[in-house]
Design a protein around this motif. Sequence first.
Motif, PDB file in Angstrom:
ATOM      1  N   MET A  86     -47.702  15.244   2.630  1.00 32.81           N
ATOM      2  CA  MET A  86     -46.826  16.281   2.137  1.00 32.81           C
ATOM      3  C   MET A  86     -47.266  16.665   0.735  1.00 32.81           C
ATOM      4  O   MET A  86     -47.544  15.811  -0.094  1.00 32.81           O
ATOM      5  CB  MET A  86     -45.390  15.797   2.135  1.00 32.81           C
ATOM      6  CG  MET A  86     -44.445  16.820   1.599  1.00 32.81           C
ATOM      7  SD  MET A  86     -42.766  16.594   2.172  1.00 32.81           S
ATOM      8  CE  MET A  86     -42.065  15.672   0.852  1.00 32.81           C
ATOM      9  N   CYS A  87     -47.325  17.962   0.475  1.00 37.98           N
ATOM     10  CA  CYS A  87     -47.721  18.476  -0.838  1.00 37.98           C
ATOM     11  C   CYS A  87     -46.528  19.097  -1.551  1.00 37.98           C
ATOM     12  O   CYS A  87     -45.669  19.702  -0.912  1.00 37.98           O
ATOM     13  CB  CYS A  87     -48.788  19.553  -0.686  1.00 37.98           C
ATOM     14  SG  CYS A  87     -50.415  18.908  -0.388  1.00 37.98           S
ATOM     15  N   VAL A  88     -46.538  18.969  -2.843  1.00 40.27           N
ATOM     16  CA  VAL A  88     -45.556  19.645  -3.680  1.00 40.27           C
ATOM     17  C   VAL A  88     -46.221  20.925  -4.181  1.00 40.27           C
ATOM     18  O   VAL A  88     -47.278  20.868  -4.798  1.00 40.27           O
ATOM     19  CB  VAL A  88     -45.131  18.757  -4.864  1.00 40.27           C
ATOM     20  CG1 VAL A  88     -44.223  19.522  -5.812  1.00 40.27           C
ATOM     21  CG2 VAL A  88     -44.448  17.496  -4.358  1.00 40.27           C
ATOM     22  N   LEU A 144     -51.253  15.743  -8.609  1.00 39.30           N
ATOM     23  CA  LEU A 144     -52.564  16.395  -8.566  1.00 39.30           C
ATOM     24  C   LEU A 144     -53.667  15.378  -8.306  1.00 39.30           C
ATOM     25  O   LEU A 144     -54.531  15.589  -7.459  1.00 39.30           O
ATOM     26  CB  LEU A 144     -52.827  17.149  -9.870  1.00 39.30           C
ATOM     27  CG  LEU A 144     -51.990  18.410 -10.089  1.00 39.30           C
ATOM     28  CD1 LEU A 144     -51.937  18.768 -11.568  1.00 39.30           C
ATOM     29  CD2 LEU A 144     -52.541  19.563  -9.270  1.00 39.30           C
ATOM     30  N   THR A 145     -53.639  14.271  -9.018  1.00 39.47           N
ATOM     31  CA  THR A 145     -54.657  13.234  -8.867  1.00 39.47           C
ATOM     32  C   THR A 145     -54.631  12.638  -7.468  1.00 39.47           C
ATOM     33  O   THR A 145     -55.680  12.377  -6.872  1.00 39.47           O
ATOM     34  CB  THR A 145     -54.443  12.110  -9.911  1.00 39.47           C
ATOM     35  OG1 THR A 145     -54.529  12.696 -11.211  1.00 39.47           O
ATOM     36  CG2 THR A 145     -55.478  11.026  -9.782  1.00 39.47           C
ATOM     37  N   GLY A 146     -53.450  12.446  -6.912  1.00 41.78           N
ATOM     38  CA  GLY A 146     -53.305  11.842  -5.594  1.00 41.78           C
ATOM     39  C   GLY A 146     -53.487  12.806  -4.439  1.00 41.78           C
ATOM     40  O   GLY A 146     -53.335  12.418  -3.286  1.00 41.78           O
ATOM     41  N   GLY A 147     -53.795  14.065  -4.722  1.00 41.48           N
ATOM     42  CA  GLY A 147     -53.988  15.038  -3.655  1.00 41.48           C
ATOM     43  C   GLY A 147     -52.703  15.468  -2.988  1.00 41.48           C
ATOM     44  O   GLY A 147     -52.707  15.957  -1.863  1.00 41.48           O
ATOM     45  N   ARG A 148     -51.584  15.283  -3.662  1.00 42.01           N
ATOM     46  CA  ARG A 148     -50.286  15.631  -3.083  1.00 42.01           C
ATOM     47  C   ARG A 148     -49.682  16.868  -3.741  1.00 42.01           C
ATOM     48  O   ARG A 148     -48.483  17.079  -3.705  1.00 42.01           O
ATOM     49  CB  ARG A 148     -49.342  14.449  -3.206  1.00 42.01           C
ATOM     50  CG  ARG A 148     -49.793  13.275  -2.373  1.00 42.01           C
ATOM     51  CD  ARG A 148     -48.802  12.146  -2.377  1.00 42.01           C
ATOM     52  NE  ARG A 148     -47.639  12.437  -3.198  1.00 42.01           N
ATOM     53  CZ  ARG A 148     -47.014  11.535  -3.946  1.00 42.01           C
ATOM     54  NH1 ARG A 148     -47.415  10.309  -3.960  1.00 42.01           N
ATOM     55  NH2 ARG A 148     -45.978  11.869  -4.662  1.00 42.01           N
ATOM     56  N   ALA A 149     -50.532  17.689  -4.357  1.00 41.74           N
ATOM     57  CA  ALA A 149     -50.065  18.919  -4.995  1.00 41.74           C
ATOM     58  C   ALA A 149     -50.842  20.109  -4.449  1.00 41.74           C
ATOM     59  O   ALA A 149     -52.029  20.003  -4.142  1.00 41.74           O
ATOM     60  CB  ALA A 149     -50.247  18.836  -6.503  1.00 41.74           C
ATOM     61  N   LEU A 150     -50.147  21.216  -4.328  1.00 34.23           N
ATOM     62  CA  LEU A 150     -50.756  22.484  -3.957  1.00 34.23           C
ATOM     63  C   LEU A 150     -50.528  23.442  -5.118  1.00 34.23           C
ATOM     64  O   LEU A 150     -49.382  23.725  -5.473  1.00 34.23           O
ATOM     65  CB  LEU A 150     -50.112  23.056  -2.689  1.00 34.23           C
ATOM     66  CG  LEU A 150     -50.467  24.504  -2.366  1.00 34.23           C
ATOM     67  CD1 LEU A 150     -51.927  24.610  -1.948  1.00 34.23           C
ATOM     68  CD2 LEU A 150     -49.560  25.047  -1.295  1.00 34.23           C
TER      69      LEU A 150
END
Length: 151
Positions: free
Chosen positions: A1-3, A45-51
């Motif tokens: 899931m991305c924020v 962002l670092t964990g790949g969970r941001a868009l």
Amino acid sequence: MCVPFVLRLRAFTTADELPLPEDFLRASGVPLHGSAPAGWAERLLTGGRALVLADGVDEVPTRLRSRTETWLRSLISAFPEARYVVTTRPSAVPEDWLTGHGFTAHSLLPMESGRHPRVRRPLARRGPGPARTPGHRARDGGRRRRRPDAR
């Protein structure tokens, strides 16, 4: 899931610089931006969970586009695991404007009248309130349709 962080680039045309991750919530217009823990956006962002949705390159004056490209390049370099979407009108920038940074150009098809049903309520809801009440299916009279092009 991305924020998602929706950053409308036209909002930064008078600013001295584009927002840093710690300012993404404020820049996105989130009312509770001060309640996020320190470093939260950077961790996402670092964990790949941001868009990061950088919306409206075409609304950035030509004289500021290189600044926008530098900002995007620095974000991608600092946070390579995050996801990025950059929107623009096709005629505003060359199609290969960001291909050197791993972007691929895509086009959205126009919505044809009558083909897409009207949206009657939000698709998702968080927090207190009747997001899905026991009778939620009865309110639409059982007319929900499954569409292969909507996911």
